[in-house]
Write an enzyme that holds these catalytic residues in place. Sequence first.
Site, short mmCIF file in Angstrom:
data_model
loop_
_atom_site.label_atom_id
_atom_site.label_comp_id
_atom_site.label_asym_id
_atom_site.label_seq_id
_atom_site.Cartn_x
_atom_site.Cartn_y
_atom_site.Cartn_z
N SER A 240 0.69 -1.26 -0.07
CA SER A 240 0.03 0.03 -0.03
C SER A 240 0.88 1.39 -0.02
O SER A 240 2.09 1.03 0.07
CB SER A 240 -0.76 0.00 1.08
OG SER A 240 -0.10 0.02 2.53
N LYS A 241 0.03 2.39 -0.35
CA LYS A 241 0.91 3.49 -0.36
C LYS A 241 1.90 4.21 0.69
O LYS A 241 2.94 4.58 0.44
CB LYS A 241 -0.12 4.99 -0.18
CG LYS A 241 -1.20 4.70 -1.31
CD LYS A 241 -2.53 4.21 -0.28
CE LYS A 241 -2.93 2.84 -0.71
NZ LYS A 241 -3.47 2.17 0.30
#
Length: 466
Positions: A240-241
């Site tokens: 994820s980011k």
Amino acid sequence: MASTVRVRFAPSPTGHLHVGSVHTALFNWLYARHHGGVFILRIEDTDRSRSTDANIDAVIDALRWLDLDWDEGPPTPGFRQTERFALYREHAERLVRAGRAYYCDCPPELLEQGRKAAEARKETFRYSGRCRDRGLDAGALRLRIPDDGTTVVNDLINGPVTFDHRQLDDWILVRSDGTPTYNFCVVVDDVTMGITHVIRGNDHLSNTPKQILCYEAFDYPVPEFAHVSMILGPDRGRLSKRHGSTSVQAFRDEGFLPDAMVNYLARLGWSHGDQEIFSRGELIELFDVKDVSSSGAVFDRTKLEWLNQETMKRMDDRRLAELCEPFIERAGLPVPGDRAWLARVVATLKERAKTLVELVAVGRFYFVAPSGYDDKAAAKFLTAAGAERLDRLIARLGSADFAPAGLEATYRGLAEALGVKLVDLAQLSRLAVTGTTASPPIFDVLSILGREETLARLRRARAAIP
RNA sequence: GGCCCCAUCGUCUAGAGGCCCAGGACACGGCCCUCUCAAGGCUGAAACACGGGUUCGAAUCCCGUUGGGGCCA
């Protein structure tokens, strides 16, 4: 005679195409191209709020950038789920007529009650089947599935995976408000598009038995399934980011090359012996779903960077120069009009940078004269002795051969005459011309910059000495 | 919580019972090359999660444990 392979990539347009999505897209594309099959792009845009035209365009742009071309799909109409509701309705009705699906009007509270009870017994919640034989003609539409027995997913990557029907229930095909559910849309889309091989993320493996039961209810042939492992972050959780960039657009903006991206992603979960570097052609020729790993892989940006540099090093300089132009512009630097000259420039930079952004940063001095000098180096080289050496250099360079070899001869000659080492003259010049003490080989740099620019920069450095 | 998947160096992986006291690549250390920085060459350290089986023999097969991931909620 085997029938034509038909595979699909079905992203939901959220604006950013996640590298995990690209990973499965790539495997589908490679499978299709390897088998001379058809690669279909389908947009799963039932989430109307996020599925804007701009977001769909973003997906398309990203795939085009990676050069993963599709044979069927947008802009041809009919490949967006929102355009296909009539199809879902029609198929739902078909199941009702065949007695394979039935309407259910159980209120949410009742379902919730059952869910809690199941939880208390530490069991999987299953719909009770209360409405199965009530012959309702409205409500949520449920698929009638066998109470016992098993469904086996013969996965091309994971092997046979058995699911007990007692873990499954009469799942909802169409909600009471008339909207079809995700799993139902997927089945209808895949059968109507004639998909022969469903290659998708491992996270869908658990949905597969439900879908197979639905194919069977339709009496449609069940496609082959291949569930590809997911891409993980460094902590082995979902990528994820917070782990850094995750969208291909971000990698594009950071100066990664599509071929490097494709090569890297192909090697995540797939391998061919010890080979690390593959051309597109090799990937297509060598890709085999049997060589796909069933375990998850951590995304390693460092290795991607290495591969990106390898890709740059192998690339034709003219082509690389062309790819650099937007990055030069974005760095606020003047884009050279002469691409052959720029090709000479990038040839000296590509083994000093991991990305195009880095390449432009490291080669900044080619496009604009240094605005100052590195303090430490200036103290060391811009001295009285340095002034004399610069004077001698400027004098000799006025008429010297400006090819790299000629420059080297000039420098070596002067170093000898002055009784200094070549490195002293080289570093002094480097500082004058680039502002720092690290750059591509100095004779290449001076040759590329040319006599006029070189002399101007040497004189400026000379003037900086009090 | 139930069900499903997974498990070789830090990371990506080779390995489909003896070729493996485990090979390659990235990253890391050392040396060489060298006008700087890189790139390159050579080299070093680094792994079969654990416990039971099966077998003459297991990283490879089976079972369990642990750990991670996913789906359903």
